[in-house]
Design a protein around this motif. Sequence first.
Motif, PDB file in Angstrom:
ATOM      1  N   PRO A   1       0.801  -1.218  -0.047  1.00  0.00           N
ATOM      2  CA  PRO A   1      -0.013  -0.133   0.051  1.00  0.00           C
ATOM      3  C   PRO A   1       0.980   1.150  -0.036  1.00  0.00           C
ATOM      4  N   GLY A   2       0.500   2.367  -0.772  1.00  0.00           N
ATOM      5  CA  GLY A   2       1.185   3.559  -1.030  1.00  0.00           C
ATOM      6  C   GLY A   2       2.152   3.507  -2.085  1.00  0.00           C
ATOM      7  N   GLY A   3       2.526   2.074  -2.625  1.00  0.00           N
ATOM      8  CA  GLY A   3       3.366   2.065  -3.641  1.00  0.00           C
ATOM      9  C   GLY A   3       2.766   2.288  -5.085  1.00  0.00           C
ATOM     10  N   SER A   4       3.775   2.151  -5.999  1.00  0.00           N
ATOM     11  CA  SER A   4       3.743   2.458  -7.360  1.00  0.00           C
ATOM     12  C   SER A   4       4.026   1.294  -8.281  1.00  0.00           C
ATOM     13  N   LEU A   5       3.159   1.314  -9.414  1.00  0.00           N
ATOM     14  CA  LEU A   5       3.516   0.385 -10.410  1.00  0.00           C
ATOM     15  C   LEU A   5       3.108   1.097 -11.776  1.00  0.00           C
ATOM     16  N   THR A   6       3.957   0.760 -12.936  1.00  0.00           N
ATOM     17  CA  THR A   6       3.609   0.898 -14.079  1.00  0.00           C
ATOM     18  C   THR A   6       3.228  -0.285 -15.098  1.00  0.00           C
ATOM     19  N   LEU A   7       2.014   0.064 -15.739  1.00  0.00           N
ATOM     20  CA  LEU A   7       1.495  -1.224 -16.525  1.00  0.00           C
ATOM     21  C   LEU A   7       1.854  -0.473 -17.781  1.00  0.00           C
TER      22      LEU A   7
ATOM     23  N   ARG B   1      -4.073   9.917  -9.227  1.00  0.00           N
ATOM     24  CA  ARG B   1      -3.166   9.032  -8.754  1.00  0.00           C
ATOM     25  C   ARG B   1      -2.734   8.234  -9.980  1.00  0.00           C
ATOM     26  N   PHE B   2      -3.344   8.205 -11.166  1.00  0.00           N
ATOM     27  CA  PHE B   2      -2.954   7.379 -12.269  1.00  0.00           C
ATOM     28  C   PHE B   2      -2.527   8.190 -13.246  1.00  0.00           C
ATOM     29  N   THR B   3      -1.621   7.837 -14.022  1.00  0.00           N
ATOM     30  CA  THR B   3      -1.346   8.846 -15.359  1.00  0.00           C
ATOM     31  C   THR B   3      -1.305   7.947 -16.357  1.00  0.00           C
ATOM     32  N   LEU B   4      -1.869   8.388 -17.708  1.00  0.00           N
ATOM     33  CA  LEU B   4      -1.538   7.587 -18.897  1.00  0.00           C
ATOM     34  C   LEU B   4      -0.565   8.337 -19.640  1.00  0.00           C
ATOM     35  N   SER B   5       0.279   7.395 -20.448  1.00  0.00           N
ATOM     36  CA  SER B   5       0.922   8.183 -21.539  1.00  0.00           C
ATOM     37  C   SER B   5       1.323   7.019 -22.683  1.00  0.00           C
ATOM     38  N   ARG B   6       1.815   7.586 -23.695  1.00  0.00           N
ATOM     39  CA  ARG B   6       2.212   6.965 -24.788  1.00  0.00           C
ATOM     40  C   ARG B   6       3.502   6.935 -25.390  1.00  0.00           C
TER      41      ARG B   6
ATOM     42  N   ALA C   1       6.148   5.402 -30.993  1.00  0.00           N
ATOM     43  CA  ALA C   1       7.289   4.808 -31.774  1.00  0.00           C
ATOM     44  C   ALA C   1       7.424   3.404 -31.488  1.00  0.00           C
ATOM     45  N   LYS C   2       7.048   3.030 -30.158  1.00  0.00           N
ATOM     46  CA  LYS C   2       6.984   1.638 -29.783  1.00  0.00           C
ATOM     47  C   LYS C   2       5.562   1.068 -29.630  1.00  0.00           C
ATOM     48  N   SER C   3       4.593   1.813 -30.098  1.00  0.00           N
ATOM     49  CA  SER C   3       3.280   1.245 -29.999  1.00  0.00           C
ATOM     50  C   SER C   3       2.746   0.747 -28.649  1.00  0.00           C
ATOM     51  N   THR C   4       3.251   1.788 -27.834  1.00  0.00           N
ATOM     52  CA  THR C   4       2.842   1.234 -26.197  1.00  0.00           C
ATOM     53  C   THR C   4       2.118   2.409 -25.619  1.00  0.00           C
ATOM     54  N   VAL C   5       1.257   2.226 -24.820  1.00  0.00           N
ATOM     55  CA  VAL C   5       0.766   2.987 -23.674  1.00  0.00           C
ATOM     56  C   VAL C   5       1.104   2.411 -22.351  1.00  0.00           C
ATOM     57  N   PHE C   6       1.202   3.538 -21.436  1.00  0.00           N
ATOM     58  CA  PHE C   6       1.660   3.434 -20.173  1.00  0.00           C
ATOM     59  C   PHE C   6       0.644   3.728 -19.046  1.00  0.00           C
ATOM     60  N   LEU C   7       0.555   2.984 -18.044  1.00  0.00           N
ATOM     61  CA  LEU C   7      -0.596   3.346 -16.908  1.00  0.00           C
ATOM     62  C   LEU C   7       0.270   3.359 -15.699  1.00  0.00           C
ATOM     63  N   ARG C   8       0.825   4.655 -15.325  1.00  0.00           N
ATOM     64  CA  ARG C   8       1.393   4.804 -14.052  1.00  0.00           C
ATOM     65  C   ARG C   8       0.354   4.891 -12.810  1.00  0.00           C
ATOM     66  N   MET C   9       0.579   3.983 -11.824  1.00  0.00           N
ATOM     67  CA  MET C   9      -0.299   4.111 -10.757  1.00  0.00           C
ATOM     68  C   MET C   9       0.498   4.522  -9.282  1.00  0.00           C
ATOM     69  N   ASN C  10       0.153   5.597  -8.952  1.00  0.00           N
ATOM     70  CA  ASN C  10       0.797   5.957  -7.536  1.00  0.00           C
ATOM     71  C   ASN C  10      -0.231   5.604  -6.472  1.00  0.00           C
ATOM     72  N   SER C  11       0.430   5.809  -5.311  1.00  0.00           N
ATOM     73  CA  SER C  11      -0.504   5.658  -3.699  1.00  0.00           C
ATOM     74  C   SER C  11      -1.333   4.627  -4.185  1.00  0.00           C
TER      75      SER C  11
END
Length: 116
Positions: free
Chosen positions: A12-18, A65-70, A73-83
Amino acid sequence: QLTESGGGLVQPGGSLTLSCEASGSTLENPIIGWFRQAPGKERAGVGDISLSDGSTVYSDSAKDRFTLSRDNAKSTVFLRMNSLQPEDTAVYYCAAGPNRWEFDYWGQGTQVTVSS
C-alpha cells in the motif's frame, strides 16, 4: 493484438507502471483504454488515451493517482499508478477501439495485487 505487462505485488502506498503494447490490426485504433476487474466485481474503466493527440480521460477512482502516457514509436501505452491501495487490487486490461465508447480488441490482463 494487445499485450499487457508490469503487474505484480506492491505494498500500500507503492507504485506500478503497466504497459500495453499494440500490434497488428489494433494499431489502426486511435483509442487505448485501461480497465480493471476486481474479484467478485464487474469490470470498470480506469481511463483512456488518444494515440493521435495524447488526450486522456480518467475515472474518478484513477484521477490524481494514475497517469496515462504513450510512446507511439513503440506502439505502447503506459499506465503509471501511484499511491496504490488494497482496493486497487484487480486484473488490469488494456483495450483498443475506434472511440472512447467502443473497444474491439482486448489484452489478456495483468494482475495487480496491493497488499502488505
